[in-house]
Write an enzyme that holds these catalytic residues in place. Structure first.
Site, PDB file in Angstrom:
ATOM      1  N   TYR A 126       2.360  -3.495   9.842  1.00  0.00           N
ATOM      2  CA  TYR A 126       1.939  -3.406  11.241  1.00  0.00           C
ATOM      3  C   TYR A 126       1.704  -4.807  11.816  1.00  0.00           C
ATOM      4  O   TYR A 126       2.083  -5.085  12.962  1.00  0.00           O
ATOM      5  CB  TYR A 126       0.676  -2.553  11.362  1.00  0.00           C
ATOM      6  CG  TYR A 126       0.800  -1.200  10.699  1.00  0.00           C
ATOM      7  CD1 TYR A 126       1.948  -0.424  10.879  1.00  0.00           C
ATOM      8  CD2 TYR A 126      -0.193  -0.705   9.864  1.00  0.00           C
ATOM      9  CE1 TYR A 126       2.077   0.809  10.256  1.00  0.00           C
ATOM     10  CE2 TYR A 126      -0.063   0.519   9.242  1.00  0.00           C
ATOM     11  CZ  TYR A 126       1.073   1.270   9.431  1.00  0.00           C
ATOM     12  OH  TYR A 126       1.206   2.488   8.804  1.00  0.00           O
ATOM     13  N   HIS A 223       2.259  10.013  -1.682  1.00  0.00           N
ATOM     14  CA  HIS A 223       0.803   9.944  -1.819  1.00  0.00           C
ATOM     15  C   HIS A 223       0.178  11.333  -1.682  1.00  0.00           C
ATOM     16  O   HIS A 223      -0.724  11.695  -2.446  1.00  0.00           O
ATOM     17  CB  HIS A 223       0.206   9.005  -0.776  1.00  0.00           C
ATOM     18  CG  HIS A 223       0.662   7.592  -0.902  1.00  0.00           C
ATOM     19  ND1 HIS A 223       0.274   6.597  -0.020  1.00  0.00           N
ATOM     20  CD2 HIS A 223       1.481   6.981  -1.796  1.00  0.00           C
ATOM     21  CE1 HIS A 223       0.840   5.456  -0.378  1.00  0.00           C
ATOM     22  NE2 HIS A 223       1.566   5.675  -1.451  1.00  0.00           N
TER      23      HIS A 223
END
Length: 347
Positions: A126, A223
């Site tokens: 990001y 995940h």
């Protein structure tokens, strides 16, 4: 029920290498992948290892050209979603480490460490995207959105309060609850944001950024699967926690979370973008709430919503996520760019 969790020993010479339980068991803490308690751990390890990537692989030059050409609404939505993702992935790194402390099995501890490392990469991505597209002052503003956007604050508190309960009082029940919040975070709360980036890519906009988002999406799927496995193994070893109260907690949590995600989608996406139907996005969120709740082993909270209403998004969610550019359907031409220039020399 208030079974306290015991932290894993750094070394226990009297314990076997193969753990005697997923939590509160005995293990030497020596990791031998050929002698682990859970047969699914090594395949997970290989998959996570094979999926290694770095933001530096993505050449942002074309996105740098395109970002000023986006509408003001597209730019605002792009930055607000990045602001959301940066907060959520930041706390994931810490949460994974806290869970790892209480997993007796050394192979699962290793998987948590790999998961945490991937969250660090996500968060770096990001910063990498923002440093390519906007000024330093704007980048800092985006990383403060979580403080100033009321809808974001409400969503974030929902997750962080659940994590805090586990961190401050590590019981079996609080661990189970925290995993539910994790699955919500990684398997539901990102999804309207992902849909926006895929919508841009569908229109050949910000393809590099969307490619990076897809790598993140791929990691988050793994995940979720990992935490679902851990959740199920805990309930197998502690069946007394498989209660009506747990079922109600899971189903109500997903219902509440889905409505928060829908509120966020209405706020950040709205009806501004041709090609994104907000009703379809809301149905997409309810669909994924059903998927994740069922994945954990509980009833789907929303009647119906058994199929993905965003048919076009399957081209981005269900592709072979190797080293090919699935947005442009050709061999990927991205090169590893210099960390300093980040593609600016190609403008």
């Amino acid at each position: 029920m208030s079974d306290q969790l015991l932290t894993r020993s750094i070394m226990d010479a009297k314990a076997p290498n193969r753990s005697t339980g997923i939590i509160n068991g005995k293990s030497s803490n020596v990791l031998n992948w050929d002698d682990v308690r859970f047969s699914w751990a090594y395949p997970k390890y290989k998959k996570m290892l094979a999926n290694f990537w770095s933001p530096f692989e993505i050449n942002m030059a074309q996105d740098i050209k395109q970002f000023p050409e986006l509408s003001s609404k597209e730019q605002d939505t792009f930055l607000k979603i990045i602001g959301l993702l940066s907060l959520l992935d930041s706390i994931q790194t810490d949460y994974a480490g806290k869970v790892a402390d209480y997993l007796t099995d050394s192979s699962l501890n290793a998987l948590m460490i790999m998961l945490a490392q991937q969250e660090v990469v996500h968060n770096h991505s990001y910063s990498y995207v923002l440093s390519s597209l906007v000024s330093r002052s704007k980048q800092e503003e985006v990383f403060e959105y979580w403080r100033t956007e009321p809808i974001l604050r409400k969503r974030n508190d929902f997750i962080t309060d659940g994590y805090r309960d586990f961190a401050e009082n590590p019981t079996v029940e609080n661990l189970l609850h925290s995993i539910v919040y994790d699955v919500i975070l990684e398997g539901l709360f990102f999804y309207s944001g992902f849909a926006f980036f895929y919508h841009l890519a569908r229109n050949q906009k910000m393809v590099a950024s969307s490619t990076m988002i897809n790598y993140i999406n791929r990691d988050e799927q793994i995940h979720v699967d990992l935490f679902v496995k851990i959740f199920q193994e805990i309930l197998t070893e502690y069946p007394e926690y498989q209660t009506d109260e747990l079922s109600k907690f899971v189903e109500s949590s997903f219902t509440q979370a889905a409505m928060m995600e829908i509120d966020w989608a209405r706020h950040v996406i709205g009806n501004e973008f041709v090609g994104i139907d907000l009703e379809d996005v809301e149905a997409y969120i309810k669909f994924y709430a059903n998927v994740r709740c069922h994945q954990l082993g509980f009833n789907r909270p929303f009647e119906g919503y058994r199929t993905n209403p965003l048919k076009w998004i399957k081209a981005y969610e269900e592709v072979d996520l190797g080293k090919s550019d699935f947005f442009e359907q050709k061999s990927r031409q991205y090169t590893k760019v210099n960390v300093v220039d980040n593609g600016f020399d190609e403008l």
